[in-house]
Design a protein around this motif. Sequence first.
Motif, PDB file in Angstrom:
ATOM      1  N   ARG A 154      37.321 -46.808  55.800  1.00 43.88           N
ATOM      2  CA  ARG A 154      37.765 -45.417  55.916  1.00 43.88           C
ATOM      3  C   ARG A 154      38.257 -44.901  54.557  1.00 43.88           C
ATOM      4  O   ARG A 154      38.824 -45.674  53.776  1.00 43.88           O
ATOM      5  N   PRO A 155      38.051 -43.612  54.264  1.00 32.47           N
ATOM      6  CA  PRO A 155      38.548 -43.068  52.989  1.00 32.47           C
ATOM      7  C   PRO A 155      40.060 -43.242  52.865  1.00 32.47           C
ATOM      8  O   PRO A 155      40.800 -43.010  53.824  1.00 32.47           O
ATOM      9  N   GLY A 278      33.713 -49.979  50.341  1.00 39.15           N
ATOM     10  CA  GLY A 278      33.344 -48.628  49.932  1.00 39.15           C
ATOM     11  C   GLY A 278      34.286 -48.090  48.869  1.00 39.15           C
ATOM     12  O   GLY A 278      34.887 -48.843  48.098  1.00 39.15           O
ATOM     13  N   THR A 279      34.430 -46.782  48.813  1.00 39.79           N
ATOM     14  CA  THR A 279      35.292 -46.165  47.808  1.00 39.79           C
ATOM     15  C   THR A 279      36.714 -46.704  47.883  1.00 39.79           C
ATOM     16  O   THR A 279      37.345 -46.991  46.862  1.00 39.79           O
ATOM     17  N   ALA A 280      37.259 -46.863  49.090  1.00 46.51           N
ATOM     18  CA  ALA A 280      38.621 -47.369  49.252  1.00 46.51           C
ATOM     19  C   ALA A 280      38.767 -48.788  48.735  1.00 46.51           C
ATOM     20  O   ALA A 280      39.870 -49.223  48.404  1.00 46.51           O
ATOM     21  N   ALA A 421      28.654 -34.955  52.950  1.00 51.98           N
ATOM     22  CA  ALA A 421      28.680 -36.376  52.610  1.00 51.98           C
ATOM     23  C   ALA A 421      30.103 -36.884  52.607  1.00 51.98           C
ATOM     24  O   ALA A 421      31.027 -36.183  52.243  1.00 51.98           O
ATOM     25  N   GLU A 422      30.286 -38.141  53.016  1.00 51.07           N
ATOM     26  CA  GLU A 422      31.582 -38.781  52.918  1.00 51.07           C
ATOM     27  C   GLU A 422      31.812 -39.209  51.478  1.00 51.07           C
ATOM     28  O   GLU A 422      30.893 -39.298  50.694  1.00 51.07           O
ATOM     29  N   PRO A 423      33.061 -39.553  51.127  1.00 53.88           N
ATOM     30  CA  PRO A 423      33.290 -39.990  49.774  1.00 53.88           C
ATOM     31  C   PRO A 423      32.464 -41.203  49.380  1.00 53.88           C
ATOM     32  O   PRO A 423      32.188 -41.403  48.216  1.00 53.88           O
ATOM     33  N   ASP A 424      32.117 -42.062  50.340  1.00 54.38           N
ATOM     34  CA  ASP A 424      31.351 -43.238  49.926  1.00 54.38           C
ATOM     35  C   ASP A 424      29.856 -43.001  50.000  1.00 54.38           C
ATOM     36  O   ASP A 424      29.087 -43.915  49.864  1.00 54.38           O
ATOM     37  N   ALA A 425      29.467 -41.796  50.248  1.00 55.01           N
ATOM     38  CA  ALA A 425      28.079 -41.497  50.299  1.00 55.01           C
ATOM     39  C   ALA A 425      27.742 -40.737  49.097  1.00 55.01           C
ATOM     40  O   ALA A 425      28.515 -40.656  48.226  1.00 55.01           O
TER      41      ALA A 425
END
Length: 435
Positions: A154-155, A278-280, A421-425
């Motif tokens: 999750r972000p 992912g980004t997190a 888009a999500e942050p990890d996309a």
Amino acid sequence: MWQRGAVTERAPLDVDLALLGGGGAASLLLAALARHGVRDLRIAVVDPVRRRGQDRTWAFWGHPDNDLDPLLSASWQQVEVATPTRRRVLDLAPLRYAMLRSGPVYDAAAAAERRLGVTRIVAPAETVTDDGTRVLVRAGDGRSIRAGWVLDSRPRPPARPGRTTWLQHFRGWWLEADRPVFDRRRAVLMDFRAPQPTRGVSFGYVLPVSDRYALVEYTEFSPDLLTDAGYDTALAGYRDLLGLDLTGLRVREVENGVIPMTDAPFTARPSPRVVRLGTAGGATRPSTGFTFSAMYRQADQVARALAAGRPPVPDAAYPRRHRWMDAVALRALDRGGVGGPEFFDRLFDRNPAERVLRFLDGATTPAEEIAIMSSTRLVPMIAATAGDAAHRVRDRLRPARPAPPIPAAVVGAASGAHLEAEPDAVGPGSATPPG
């Protein structure tokens, strides 16, 4: 459950592994678990949305003939980098640049879910409590899970504010043309002929699926987002710069996104049995916003570890020395020591394209990194290095402050479907431009 007129809490579902979030990072992980033959593992996914269809696009570079090939929409052995003074075509061999849309990834994850016997809870994860031996996750629908390990994609904001914080933010149009107008043989990786912001870097890019269908995108690296009208104006200007005939074009889909570009630290291991992906989990490259390749590596490393009976903890997404170089480069760009178009143009002009791309993925050797650093302007980079060192000292002397959350993408009402888009996309590198 009802008992004697009172509501009693249901017993937690016991699993070996709980995935919090069901976007790109979790989907890649599920597919990797099936690919590596993980068996007899009790798995649950907790996410309020069932992901399906084309809600984002990833673009990345890598070697041909890997397990993603059947899922790709397109790939290119050549890419173009353009500045106001010249256009350069780069041969990426032995690498290639590839486009992956979300639909096939979600389909592969759904097939893996069925094969692995995954339990899915369609609700947000509200609390996560790690006692060091098990993790209790309470979902928004009242159910709870007790897991041996939790993988959380999750972000999340970074642990503290960065010394430099920019955003990679973008809008892309999937354009369909009445006649052949796109060059299917190559992608436009970075086109710096777009007007540059006062503080930041902007570029366009083109990812053609065919000679009549392509993703055309406008991207900025800067501290602040544009307005909805600002994105449409910038993207229309880039479309016109490409010489595309408006009367023969239709916008079939729209993609928007925001990805953090910051030297702030993301906490990849917030507690003994919770691991972030992912980004997190640090998968976004601070100097470019590229995310996909590191996200894919994390999924593969976790799956290999679980298949071998080891803890599901991936390696750091990027070497520590790369995070330091990113901090220096971000500072130099932010303080105006170097210009964005000049910075990237010099990298590609003075190094083989394959070396630059491996550097952006964190896969180069120290000797190669010295060659890359020597291709930048020396004086402003030395100034940025000194400034970064002084700022690090000040950070140690000041009390820690909470970092602001990553802002949501600006989604407008232009024609065509709107996909956020999500942050990890991402756009191409994260998924959007150019990880």
